[in-house]
Scaffold this motif. Structure first.
Motif, PDB file in Angstrom:
ATOM      1  N   LYS A  63       0.813  -1.235   0.000  1.00  0.00           N
ATOM      2  CA  LYS A  63       0.000   0.000   0.000  1.00  0.00           C
ATOM      3  C   LYS A  63       0.838   1.272   0.000  1.00  0.00           C
ATOM      4  CE  LYS A  63      -4.479  -1.491   1.542  1.00  0.00           C
ATOM      5  NZ  LYS A  63      -5.163  -1.979   2.739  1.00  0.00           N
ATOM      6  N   ARG A  64       2.059   1.209   0.516  1.00  0.00           N
ATOM      7  CA  ARG A  64       2.861   2.435   0.531  1.00  0.00           C
ATOM      8  C   ARG A  64       3.198   2.803  -0.910  1.00  0.00           C
ATOM      9  NH1 ARG A  64       7.197   1.891  -1.651  1.00  0.00           N
ATOM     10  NH2 ARG A  64       7.492   4.128  -1.598  1.00  0.00           N
ATOM     11  N   TYR A  65       3.376   4.047  -1.127  1.00  0.00           N
ATOM     12  CA  TYR A  65       3.714   4.484  -2.481  1.00  0.00           C
ATOM     13  C   TYR A  65       4.398   5.838  -2.367  1.00  0.00           C
ATOM     14  CZ  TYR A  65       0.161   8.075  -2.315  1.00  0.00           C
ATOM     15  OH  TYR A  65      -0.532   9.210  -1.951  1.00  0.00           O
ATOM     16  N   THR A  96      23.420   4.410   5.096  1.00  0.00           N
ATOM     17  CA  THR A  96      22.389   5.440   5.240  1.00  0.00           C
ATOM     18  C   THR A  96      21.190   5.146   4.335  1.00  0.00           C
ATOM     19  OG1 THR A  96      24.140   6.985   5.850  1.00  0.00           O
ATOM     20  CG2 THR A  96      22.015   7.951   5.259  1.00  0.00           C
ATOM     21  N   TYR A  97      21.458   4.570   3.161  1.00  0.00           N
ATOM     22  CA  TYR A  97      20.338   4.186   2.290  1.00  0.00           C
ATOM     23  C   TYR A  97      19.487   3.085   2.926  1.00  0.00           C
ATOM     24  CZ  TYR A  97      20.903   7.086  -1.810  1.00  0.00           C
ATOM     25  OH  TYR A  97      20.909   8.171  -2.653  1.00  0.00           O
ATOM     26  N   LEU A  98      20.127   2.211   3.695  1.00  0.00           N
ATOM     27  CA  LEU A  98      19.338   1.199   4.415  1.00  0.00           C
ATOM     28  C   LEU A  98      18.373   1.879   5.367  1.00  0.00           C
ATOM     29  CD1 LEU A  98      21.910  -1.513   5.575  1.00  0.00           C
ATOM     30  CD2 LEU A  98      20.088  -1.774   3.895  1.00  0.00           C
ATOM     31  N   ALA A 104       5.005   9.262   2.277  1.00  0.00           N
ATOM     32  CA  ALA A 104       6.409   9.691   2.184  1.00  0.00           C
ATOM     33  C   ALA A 104       6.888   9.673   0.737  1.00  0.00           C
ATOM     34  CB  ALA A 104       7.288   8.786   3.047  1.00  0.00           C
ATOM     35  N   THR A 105       7.985  10.400   0.526  1.00  0.00           N
ATOM     36  CA  THR A 105       8.621  10.481  -0.797  1.00  0.00           C
ATOM     37  C   THR A 105      10.130  10.450  -0.633  1.00  0.00           C
ATOM     38  OG1 THR A 105       6.891  12.084  -1.378  1.00  0.00           O
ATOM     39  CG2 THR A 105       8.684  11.828  -2.967  1.00  0.00           C
ATOM     40  N   PRO A 106      10.799   9.408  -1.109  1.00  0.00           N
ATOM     41  CA  PRO A 106      12.260   9.474  -1.151  1.00  0.00           C
ATOM     42  C   PRO A 106      12.641  10.420  -2.284  1.00  0.00           C
ATOM     43  CG  PRO A 106      11.484   7.407  -2.117  1.00  0.00           C
ATOM     44  CD  PRO A 106      10.267   8.170  -1.684  1.00  0.00           C
ATOM     45  N   ILE A 143      22.989  13.033   1.247  1.00  0.00           N
ATOM     46  CA  ILE A 143      22.910  12.093   0.122  1.00  0.00           C
ATOM     47  C   ILE A 143      21.501  11.877  -0.427  1.00  0.00           C
ATOM     48  CG2 ILE A 143      25.035  10.834   0.684  1.00  0.00           C
ATOM     49  CD1 ILE A 143      23.186   8.639   1.859  1.00  0.00           C
ATOM     50  N   CYS A 144      20.518  12.057   0.389  1.00  0.00           N
ATOM     51  CA  CYS A 144      19.145  11.801  -0.076  1.00  0.00           C
ATOM     52  C   CYS A 144      18.183  12.522   0.862  1.00  0.00           C
ATOM     53  CB  CYS A 144      18.874  10.296  -0.070  1.00  0.00           C
ATOM     54  SG  CYS A 144      17.386   9.779  -0.970  1.00  0.00           S
ATOM     55  N   LEU A 145      16.986  12.773   0.382  1.00  0.00           N
ATOM     56  CA  LEU A 145      15.968  13.404   1.221  1.00  0.00           C
ATOM     57  C   LEU A 145      14.756  12.498   1.306  1.00  0.00           C
ATOM     58  CD1 LEU A 145      15.715  16.877  -0.593  1.00  0.00           C
ATOM     59  CD2 LEU A 145      17.418  16.201   1.086  1.00  0.00           C
ATOM     60  N   GLY A 204      -2.534  11.678  -7.676  1.00  0.00           N
ATOM     61  CA  GLY A 204      -2.844  10.605  -8.621  1.00  0.00           C
ATOM     62  C   GLY A 204      -2.063   9.324  -8.371  1.00  0.00           C
ATOM     63  N   ASN A 205      -0.888   9.463  -7.809  1.00  0.00           N
ATOM     64  CA  ASN A 205      -0.049   8.275  -7.604  1.00  0.00           C
ATOM     65  C   ASN A 205      -0.654   7.324  -6.562  1.00  0.00           C
ATOM     66  OD1 ASN A 205       2.193   7.063  -8.739  1.00  0.00           O
ATOM     67  ND2 ASN A 205       3.577   7.686  -7.103  1.00  0.00           N
ATOM     68  N   ALA A 206      -1.577   7.835  -5.771  1.00  0.00           N
ATOM     69  CA  ALA A 206      -2.203   7.006  -4.722  1.00  0.00           C
ATOM     70  C   ALA A 206      -3.011   5.866  -5.330  1.00  0.00           C
ATOM     71  CB  ALA A 206      -3.093   7.870  -3.845  1.00  0.00           C
ATOM     72  N   SER A 262       3.924  -1.237  -9.908  1.00  0.00           N
ATOM     73  CA  SER A 262       4.565  -2.048 -10.942  1.00  0.00           C
ATOM     74  C   SER A 262       5.895  -2.559 -10.418  1.00  0.00           C
ATOM     75  CB  SER A 262       4.798  -1.216 -12.209  1.00  0.00           C
ATOM     76  OG  SER A 262       5.567  -1.970 -13.124  1.00  0.00           O
ATOM     77  N   ARG A 263       6.047  -3.852 -10.428  1.00  0.00           N
ATOM     78  CA  ARG A 263       7.308  -4.460 -10.013  1.00  0.00           C
ATOM     79  C   ARG A 263       7.611  -5.631 -10.941  1.00  0.00           C
ATOM     80  NH1 ARG A 263       7.343  -0.365  -7.212  1.00  0.00           N
ATOM     81  NH2 ARG A 263       7.841  -0.282  -4.971  1.00  0.00           N
ATOM     82  N   LEU A 264       8.882  -5.928 -11.122  1.00  0.00           N
ATOM     83  CA  LEU A 264       9.261  -7.077 -11.948  1.00  0.00           C
ATOM     84  C   LEU A 264       8.690  -8.343 -11.318  1.00  0.00           C
ATOM     85  CD1 LEU A 264      12.978  -6.085 -12.674  1.00  0.00           C
ATOM     86  CD2 LEU A 264      10.990  -5.824 -14.192  1.00  0.00           C
TER      87      LEU A 264
HETATM   88  C1  LIG Z   1      16.642   6.486  -3.644  1.00  0.00           C
HETATM   89  C2  LIG Z   1      15.352   6.932  -4.277  1.00  0.00           C
HETATM   90  C3  LIG Z   1      15.259   8.190  -4.858  1.00  0.00           C
HETATM   91  C4  LIG Z   1      14.054   8.635  -5.401  1.00  0.00           C
HETATM   92  N1  LIG Z   1      13.950   9.934  -5.859  1.00  0.00           N
HETATM   93  C5  LIG Z   1      12.729  10.414  -6.206  1.00  0.00           C
HETATM   94  C6  LIG Z   1      12.540  11.800  -6.503  1.00  0.00           C
HETATM   95  O1  LIG Z   1      13.489  12.594  -6.518  1.00  0.00           O
HETATM   96  N2  LIG Z   1      11.281  12.237  -6.767  1.00  0.00           N
HETATM   97  C7  LIG Z   1      10.201  11.390  -6.773  1.00  0.00           C
HETATM   98  O2  LIG Z   1       9.084  11.846  -6.987  1.00  0.00           O
HETATM   99  N3  LIG Z   1      10.363  10.064  -6.514  1.00  0.00           N
HETATM  100  C8  LIG Z   1      11.577   9.565  -6.219  1.00  0.00           C
HETATM  101  N4  LIG Z   1      11.737   8.221  -5.916  1.00  0.00           N
HETATM  102  C9  LIG Z   1      10.559   7.350  -5.940  1.00  0.00           C
HETATM  103  C10 LIG Z   1      10.653   6.198  -6.951  1.00  0.00           C
HETATM  104  O3  LIG Z   1      10.427   6.672  -8.229  1.00  0.00           O
HETATM  105  C11 LIG Z   1       9.635   5.138  -6.514  1.00  0.00           C
HETATM  106  O4  LIG Z   1      10.027   4.607  -5.259  1.00  0.00           O
HETATM  107  C12 LIG Z   1       9.527   3.983  -7.503  1.00  0.00           C
HETATM  108  O5  LIG Z   1       9.035   4.435  -8.739  1.00  0.00           O
HETATM  109  C13 LIG Z   1       8.607   2.886  -6.976  1.00  0.00           C
HETATM  110  O6  LIG Z   1       7.328   3.386  -6.716  1.00  0.00           O
HETATM  111  P1  LIG Z   1       6.657   3.383  -5.273  1.00  0.00           P
HETATM  112  O7  LIG Z   1       7.617   4.003  -4.303  1.00  0.00           O
HETATM  113  O8  LIG Z   1       5.420   4.236  -5.433  1.00  0.00           O
HETATM  114  O9  LIG Z   1       6.338   1.973  -4.903  1.00  0.00           O
HETATM  115  C14 LIG Z   1      12.929   7.763  -5.415  1.00  0.00           C
HETATM  116  C15 LIG Z   1      13.043   6.488  -4.846  1.00  0.00           C
HETATM  117  C16 LIG Z   1      14.215   6.088  -4.259  1.00  0.00           C
HETATM  118  C17 LIG Z   1      14.278   4.729  -3.584  1.00  0.00           C
END
Ligand SMILES: Cc1cc2nc3c(=O)[nH]c(=O)nc-3n(C[C@H](O)[C@H](O)[C@H](O)COP(=O)(O)O)c2cc1C
Length: 219
Positions: A10-12, A145-147, A163-165, A188-190, A201-203, A208-210
């Protein structure tokens, strides 16, 4: 207990946040604990976290989202909070001693100096592989840190937060704003965290995963 796979399903990655929904102090406290409790190689905890939860502090981070990275700007400005994940670029012996001191304080050695000494030496052995042999300590710290980021994303979802990486930012601008290098850190990352906007819309987009057949080799 909530099904962890269901949470992962469910997370996205949230693209639009509701700017009016903040985190409660309890949620902020839980987020900090998630960040603090993540595992790392030899418990090296090679990280530091900058947490921005005010419009002013988020705007400082959003400076790094101009030009090619502008697509991430509203995520940073509208999320309830943004975490900058920093990795250590240096681990000197005094830091290793500091880790051992904290482990002693936390009761890891039950007063047994031999166990403490073995723990210190064991950690130094692994850290030296990266300090001296491979000379890749900043990369090693970044991997740890990525872990933490992975644990954070799943943990935030388990708390019912969105959340949004974010890797899409200008690292030079972030560095200019926060001066990480002189603190022996690298931003290194936010990750943005908060509550999705009703129109995100992404909700509703399917994940999609392999396929498993491509991903797993069972031996
Ligand atoms: C390390 C990392 C960096 C990412 N950077 C961005 C970003 O800058 N902007 C964004 O919208 N999504 C970013 N994403 C999200 C990915 O596109 C997303 O995790 C991936 O498409 C899988 O979709 P899901 O997280 O919705 O399952 C990042 C994901 C990761 C793990």
């Amino acid at each position: 207990m909530k099904d962890i796979v269901e949470i992962a399903r469910k997370r996205y990655t949230t693209k639009h946040y509701n700017p009016d929904k903040k985190l409660t102090p309890e949620q902020m406290g839980a987020i900090k604990e998630l960040l603090r409790l993540a595992p790392s190689s030899v418990n090296s905890q090679p990280w530091h976290f900058i947490i921005a939860a005010t419009p002013k502090s988020k705007a400082r981070i959003a400076k790094a989202m101009e030009g090619l990275f502008a697509f991430n700007k509203t995520r940073v400005l509208d999320a309830a909070a943004v975490v900058i994940f920093c990795a250590r670029t240096q681990m000197d012996d005094s830091y290793l001693q500091h880790l051992t001191d904290k482990e002693r304080e936390d009761g890891r050695f039950s007063g047994n100096e031999e166990i403490e000494e073995a723990g210190y030496k064991g950690r130094k052995f692994f850290v030296d592989i990266h300090r001296k042999t491979l000379k890749d300590l900043p990369e090693w710290a970044a991997r740890q840190t990525y872990l933490n980021i992975g644990a954070f994303l799943l943990g935030a979802a388990a708390m019912g937060l969105d959340a949004t990486p974010i890797e899409g930012f200008d690292p030079a601008i972030l560095e200019q704003e926060f001066g990480f290098a002189k603190q022996h850190l690298a931003g290194i990352c936010l990750a943005a965290v908060g509550h999705r906007a009703a129109h995100d819309g992404n909700a509703t987009r399917p994940k999609s995963r392999l396929d498993p057949a491509e991903l797993f080799t069972e031996i």
